[in-house]
Each structure stands twice: as C-alpha cells, then as structure tokens.
Design a protein around this motif. Structure first.
Motif, PDB file in Angstrom:
ATOM      1  N   ILE A 137       4.574   2.192   2.148  1.00  0.00           N
ATOM      2  CA  ILE A 137       4.910   0.792   1.936  1.00  0.00           C
ATOM      3  C   ILE A 137       3.640  -0.050   2.049  1.00  0.00           C
ATOM      4  N   LYS A 138       3.592  -1.103   1.271  1.00  0.00           N
ATOM      5  CA  LYS A 138       2.491  -2.057   1.375  1.00  0.00           C
ATOM      6  C   LYS A 138       3.065  -3.355   1.915  1.00  0.00           C
ATOM      7  N   ILE A 139       2.549  -3.819   3.053  1.00  0.00           N
ATOM      8  CA  ILE A 139       2.990  -5.077   3.651  1.00  0.00           C
ATOM      9  C   ILE A 139       1.795  -6.024   3.649  1.00  0.00           C
ATOM     10  N   TYR A 140       1.791  -6.957   2.717  1.00  0.00           N
ATOM     11  CA  TYR A 140       0.657  -7.849   2.507  1.00  0.00           C
ATOM     12  C   TYR A 140      -0.606  -7.016   2.313  1.00  0.00           C
ATOM     13  N   ASP A 141      -1.584  -7.091   3.226  1.00  0.00           N
ATOM     14  CA  ASP A 141      -2.830  -6.341   3.051  1.00  0.00           C
ATOM     15  C   ASP A 141      -2.806  -4.956   3.689  1.00  0.00           C
ATOM     16  N   LEU A 142      -1.702  -4.604   4.315  1.00  0.00           N
ATOM     17  CA  LEU A 142      -1.645  -3.325   5.032  1.00  0.00           C
ATOM     18  C   LEU A 142      -1.060  -2.225   4.148  1.00  0.00           C
ATOM     19  N   ASN A 143      -1.790  -1.126   4.024  1.00  0.00           N
ATOM     20  CA  ASN A 143      -1.312   0.050   3.311  1.00  0.00           C
ATOM     21  C   ASN A 143      -0.837   1.064   4.354  1.00  0.00           C
ATOM     22  N   ILE A 144       0.445   1.406   4.285  1.00  0.00           N
ATOM     23  CA  ILE A 144       1.059   2.235   5.322  1.00  0.00           C
ATOM     24  C   ILE A 144       1.789   3.408   4.665  1.00  0.00           C
ATOM     25  N   THR A 167     -19.097  -1.652   3.362  1.00  0.00           N
ATOM     26  CA  THR A 167     -17.821  -1.904   4.053  1.00  0.00           C
ATOM     27  C   THR A 167     -17.315  -0.569   4.587  1.00  0.00           C
ATOM     28  N   HIS A 168     -16.627  -0.633   5.713  1.00  0.00           N
ATOM     29  CA  HIS A 168     -16.117   0.612   6.325  1.00  0.00           C
ATOM     30  C   HIS A 168     -14.914   0.264   7.194  1.00  0.00           C
ATOM     31  N   GLU A 169     -13.849  -0.146   6.516  1.00  0.00           N
ATOM     32  CA  GLU A 169     -12.654  -0.609   7.215  1.00  0.00           C
ATOM     33  C   GLU A 169     -12.119   0.439   8.188  1.00  0.00           C
ATOM     34  N   LYS A 170     -11.475  -0.066   9.225  1.00  0.00           N
ATOM     35  CA  LYS A 170     -10.847   0.801  10.218  1.00  0.00           C
ATOM     36  C   LYS A 170      -9.494   1.298   9.701  1.00  0.00           C
ATOM     37  N   ALA A 171      -9.136   2.469  10.141  1.00  0.00           N
ATOM     38  CA  ALA A 171      -7.806   3.004   9.873  1.00  0.00           C
ATOM     39  C   ALA A 171      -7.255   3.543  11.187  1.00  0.00           C
ATOM     40  N   ILE A 172      -5.936   3.480  11.343  1.00  0.00           N
ATOM     41  CA  ILE A 172      -5.332   4.180  12.481  1.00  0.00           C
ATOM     42  C   ILE A 172      -4.454   5.306  11.935  1.00  0.00           C
ATOM     43  N   LEU A 173      -4.575   6.446  12.567  1.00  0.00           N
ATOM     44  CA  LEU A 173      -3.897   7.656  12.110  1.00  0.00           C
ATOM     45  C   LEU A 173      -3.281   8.354  13.310  1.00  0.00           C
ATOM     46  N   LYS A 174      -2.061   8.832  13.123  1.00  0.00           N
ATOM     47  CA  LYS A 174      -1.368   9.549  14.193  1.00  0.00           C
ATOM     48  C   LYS A 174      -0.830  10.867  13.652  1.00  0.00           C
ATOM     49  N   VAL A 175      -0.946  11.907  14.443  1.00  0.00           N
ATOM     50  CA  VAL A 175      -0.350  13.197  14.104  1.00  0.00           C
ATOM     51  C   VAL A 175       0.542  13.624  15.265  1.00  0.00           C
ATOM     52  N   VAL A 176       1.772  13.989  14.935  1.00  0.00           N
ATOM     53  CA  VAL A 176       2.752  14.455  15.919  1.00  0.00           C
ATOM     54  C   VAL A 176       2.936  15.956  15.728  1.00  0.00           C
ATOM     55  N   TYR A 177       2.911  16.720  16.826  1.00  0.00           N
ATOM     56  CA  TYR A 177       3.065  18.174  16.710  1.00  0.00           C
ATOM     57  C   TYR A 177       3.896  18.719  17.865  1.00  0.00           C
ATOM     58  N   GLU A 178       4.481  19.880  17.634  1.00  0.00           N
ATOM     59  CA  GLU A 178       5.348  20.503  18.634  1.00  0.00           C
ATOM     60  C   GLU A 178       4.498  21.031  19.792  1.00  0.00           C
ATOM     61  N   SER A 203       3.124  12.642  10.563  1.00  0.00           N
ATOM     62  CA  SER A 203       1.876  11.888  10.597  1.00  0.00           C
ATOM     63  C   SER A 203       2.103  10.502  10.012  1.00  0.00           C
ATOM     64  N   GLN A 204       1.282   9.540  10.452  1.00  0.00           N
ATOM     65  CA  GLN A 204       1.368   8.146   9.973  1.00  0.00           C
ATOM     66  C   GLN A 204      -0.041   7.585   9.831  1.00  0.00           C
ATOM     67  N   ILE A 205      -0.225   6.698   8.862  1.00  0.00           N
ATOM     68  CA  ILE A 205      -1.534   6.078   8.669  1.00  0.00           C
ATOM     69  C   ILE A 205      -1.356   4.618   8.273  1.00  0.00           C
ATOM     70  N   LEU A 206      -2.295   3.773   8.711  1.00  0.00           N
ATOM     71  CA  LEU A 206      -2.284   2.347   8.371  1.00  0.00           C
ATOM     72  C   LEU A 206      -3.726   1.878   8.220  1.00  0.00           C
ATOM     73  N   SER A 207      -3.991   1.154   7.140  1.00  0.00           N
ATOM     74  CA  SER A 207      -5.327   0.612   6.917  1.00  0.00           C
ATOM     75  C   SER A 207      -5.265  -0.455   5.839  1.00  0.00           C
ATOM     76  N   LYS A 208      -6.288  -1.310   5.817  1.00  0.00           N
ATOM     77  CA  LYS A 208      -6.373  -2.304   4.744  1.00  0.00           C
ATOM     78  C   LYS A 208      -6.925  -1.694   3.462  1.00  0.00           C
ATOM     79  N   VAL A 209      -7.591  -0.555   3.583  1.00  0.00           N
ATOM     80  CA  VAL A 209      -8.005   0.198   2.407  1.00  0.00           C
ATOM     81  C   VAL A 209      -6.929   1.264   2.169  1.00  0.00           C
TER      82      VAL A 209
END
Length: 442
Positions: A328-335, A368-379, A388-394
């Motif tokens: 989903i894209k929420i305004y400038d956030l790519n998720i 430019t080197h925008e920040k991203a947040i990334l999560k990985v869930v494992y057993e 896994s989930q990711i969010l960034s402006k790029v």
C-alpha cells in the motif's frame, strides 16, 4: 467438453481465458449476474482520488473479448441452483425473468466475495455505501462531490486508501475501526504508528478502538455516525469492514471453512468430482501456518483461476500456496508485507522471534540515501521465516516479493543472512537490507 463458469471475477476471467487457449474443443458458457465483468476493484480509491481518470481502464476484459476466444458470456444471468450429482444448473435471465436449465461436464466456481454488511441500527439510511464494484465506485464519486464530512468504517487497505483519496479531494475524513491500530492484520505497531502519523499529519481523523453502534439522520439520509466512544458528523459513509465469500449456492454441497470459503486441494479441485473453484470464493493454503485460510486478494485469484484451467482434465500443475503478500502507498510512504506479522503469529499460537532494523537503503556517500525500516518474523525453534514488513519513502516494496519466496520455500533466518544479492550503489548496499536484518538476528 462442456465447461460452465459461474461468476466472471478475476479468477473467473483467468480460468476462462486459459481454458479457451488450452482446450480448443471446449464449449465454455459463463454466467454472470452483473451487467459487466472483470472490474479491478482495487483501483476504486485511485479512481475516487483522481489518479485514474478513465474508469474503463479498470476493466481488463469484456464479453466481446471472451467471445473472440470462443466463450459465451451470459451477463445478467443468475444461477439459482446447482445439482452437483446430476451436473445441472437452474438459471434465471434477470432481464426477461425466464428460467432454464443447463448442464456441464466441468464446473468452475468463481463467484467472488461481497462486502460484509453488519446489522447496525440506521444502516438503511441513504448515503451509506459499499466499495466493491464499478457501480459502487461511480456512486461514491457522485455522492462525495457534495459531501463535506465523510466517514470511512474499516481501516484495512481499502478503507485507508479511500480515506486518503477523500482527504486529497478536500473532504473532512474520519476513519473508524474497532481495532486499536489501522492495518492491524498486515503490519505490526512499528509500521502502523508511522502510517497513522502520516494520515493525521494530512488531517485524517482516526477513531480507533471504537465500534459503530448506530447511524443517525433526518429525512432518510445519514447525518451522524455514533460509536461507543463518540459521535461523528457524516454526509457520506463508506463501509469497508471486510469481505465474505459468495458461496451460499453451495452450502451443504461442498466442503467449506466456517465462513463459507470453499476448500480446494492443490489442483483447485473441490470435494465434488469435476467441480473446481478459485478466487475470493475459496480458502487458500497459507504457507506460514501450513493450513487453509481465507485471504481474498486479486493475486491469489488470478493464480488460482489459471491453475483451474491447467488442471481441468488431469492434475498437472500444483498450487504452491500463498503468503498473502500485499502493499500500500500512504501519501509518501511505500509499505509492503508478506506472511505473518508478530501479532498475527501470536494469534495462530506460534512462538516467534523478530528482528527490526532501520538503515539507509543505499550508501551514505550517495546524494540521497533515505532510511527504511524492515522487520523479519521467524519461528523461534525452527528459525523458519514467517513474515516480513518494509516501509520507506523510496519504493523498496519489491523486497517483500523476495521475502515471500523465502517463506514459500521454508527458508530459515540463518540462510537469509547469506543469500546472494547484487550490489550497486544506485540501488543498495553490499549487504542487502534483508541480509542485514538476518545477520542482526543471528
């Protein structure tokens, strides 16, 4: 071979097109109770927001196109009953009122889904709308022109996208959900906090952890939405509470989940011989939990519809299951996200660990080197990657397609740490973000 398809949805269209191409001698009849087919409902918010100017572009097929392939599409025809033992159908022509019988050698059920409509006081008031088909989208646009205060009930993907579209059009928007976070099925709190902040920054009012009790209005038209915690002015209300499978026709005749989703095997076969099903009317095999689950997505639908055709005569191509990958894209956030969140893993009773990183997506020496947040869930015990989930402006959302493949193939977090990814300073770092997350985990 006589093939009957009930419902010309995403899955239905894929099944029809591929059946026509694979079996030149097949006689294909399609029954669709609406007067249009193959509408991309995921484009409604883009149409409402003005990103898509011509709604005709959201139709990816037509009765004429299917006729060219040899399929006869009977629109405004509703299937009233199906005898799965005798292989017969009772059909009503909705224009003439005439009813008649038909028969089949192979039956394909692609009846799709329909929005959940709760029994709430005042729900019959005017200007309380659904968001699913072409006519819904046109009505939403028409009614929203003169609306000042719009309430969206349900903060899933469709609800959030519509809230943004209405706000972009200058409306006062309230987004209501009974959960304490938006997009709670798809994203963990670290991500929804940022998404909620973005919506609030643009003026969207969030009314979370609230349940709608009733709708109020005068002269038959809605004016207020009353929840257990507040009252909100509304000239227009859009219900986006979720979807249920359109399978009432087959209850008691086919194996289903409790919600009515038809259970199919890995070759799209139902519990009845020569009866296949695909798309939103079905349950899918959800790889993270190794069980069938109801996940209505267009991607699942077109894959399943294509597989129905390939397996119509004999089982040839196995369904690989799904991770429920979405974005989903929420305004400038790519998720984007795939598989289980940490929260949903707990719901399914899985013991998990997770790793969350925040890092520049490419070297800091780049302009430019925008920040991203990334999560990985494992057993926890097996180390198998679950989500896994990711969010960034790029736009880094394609990483979740990579993570989806990892989940599908039962990869572990240890293996992900050393997977081979390319490096080029325009695009990434020597260690890909997925590598970095996994390295941190181990």
């Amino acid at each position: 071979m006589k093939v009957v398809v009930i419902g010309c949805t995403h899955a239905g269209t894929a099944a029809i097109v591929n059946t026509a191409k694979l079996y030149k001698d097949a006689k294909i009849t399609v029954y669709e109770r609406n007067d249009n087919i193959s509408f991309l409902s995921c484009g409604i918010a883009l149409y409402v927001g003005g990103v898509v100017k011509d709604p005709l572009g959201l139709f990816y097929s037509s009765p004429e196109k299917l006729k060219e392939l040899g399929a006869e599409t009977k629109i405004k025809h509703e299937v009233l009953d199906v005898d799965l033992d005798k292989k017969t159908l009772k059909v009503k022509n909705l224009e003439t009122g005439e009813t008649f019988e038909d028969n089949y050698d192979k039956l394909i059920i692609t009846t799709g889904s329909w929005p959940i409509v709760p029994k709430i006081e005042g729900i019959e008031l005017e200007n309380i709308l659904l968001s699913k088909n072409f006519y819904h989208s046109n009505t939403i646009i028409e009614k929203s022109r003169d609306a000042k205060n719009i309430v969206v009930v349900g903060a899933g993907y469709i609800g959030v996208e519509l809230a943004e579209a209405f706000e972009t059009n200058g409306k006062n928007v309230t987004l209501i959900d009974s959960q304490d976070r938006i997009l709670s099925k798809y994203l963990d709190k670290e991500f929804t906090d940022l998404a909620e902040e973005e919506l609030k920054k643009h003026g969207v009012r969030l009314a979370l952890s609230q349940s709608v009790i009733r709708f109020e209005g005068e002269n038959g038209r809605v004016e207020r939405v009353v929840t257990d915690k507040g009252t909100y002015d509304a000239d227009l209300v859009i219900l986006c509470i979720g979807f249920r499978p359109n399978t009432d026709l087959f209850k008691g005749k086919l194996n289903m989940l409790p919600n009515g989703a038809i259970i199919v095997d890995e070759y799209m076969r139902t519990s009845k011989e020569d009866v296949f099903a695909a798309g939103d009317s079905c349950a899918v095999f959800y790889n993270p939990i190794k069980k069938h689950e109801y996940i209505p997505l267009a991607t699942n639908a077109v894959r399943m519809g294509t597989l129905v055709a390939r397996n119509l005569i004999k089982p040839t191509t196995r369904y690989l299951g799904t991770q429920g990958t979405s974005g989903i894209k929420i305004y400038d956030l790519n998720i984007a996200a795939t598989g289980l969140t940490e929260n949903m893993a707990k719901y399914y009773g899985l013991e998990t660990e997770s790793v969350l990183i925040e890092d520049s997506y490419r070297p800091e020496f780049m302009p430019t080197h925008e920040k991203a947040i990334l999560k990985v869930v494992y057993e926890k015990t097996s180390k198998r990657i679950l989500g896994s989930q990711i969010l960034s402006k790029v736009d880094l959302t394609q990483m979740m397609n990579t993570a989806s493949v990892c989940i599908q193939n039962d990869m572990t977090i240890d293996e992900l740490a050393f997977v081979d990814f390319f490096f080029q300073p325009h695009f990434n770092k020597p260690w890909n973000l997925l590598n970095i997350a996994a390295l941190n985990a181990i």
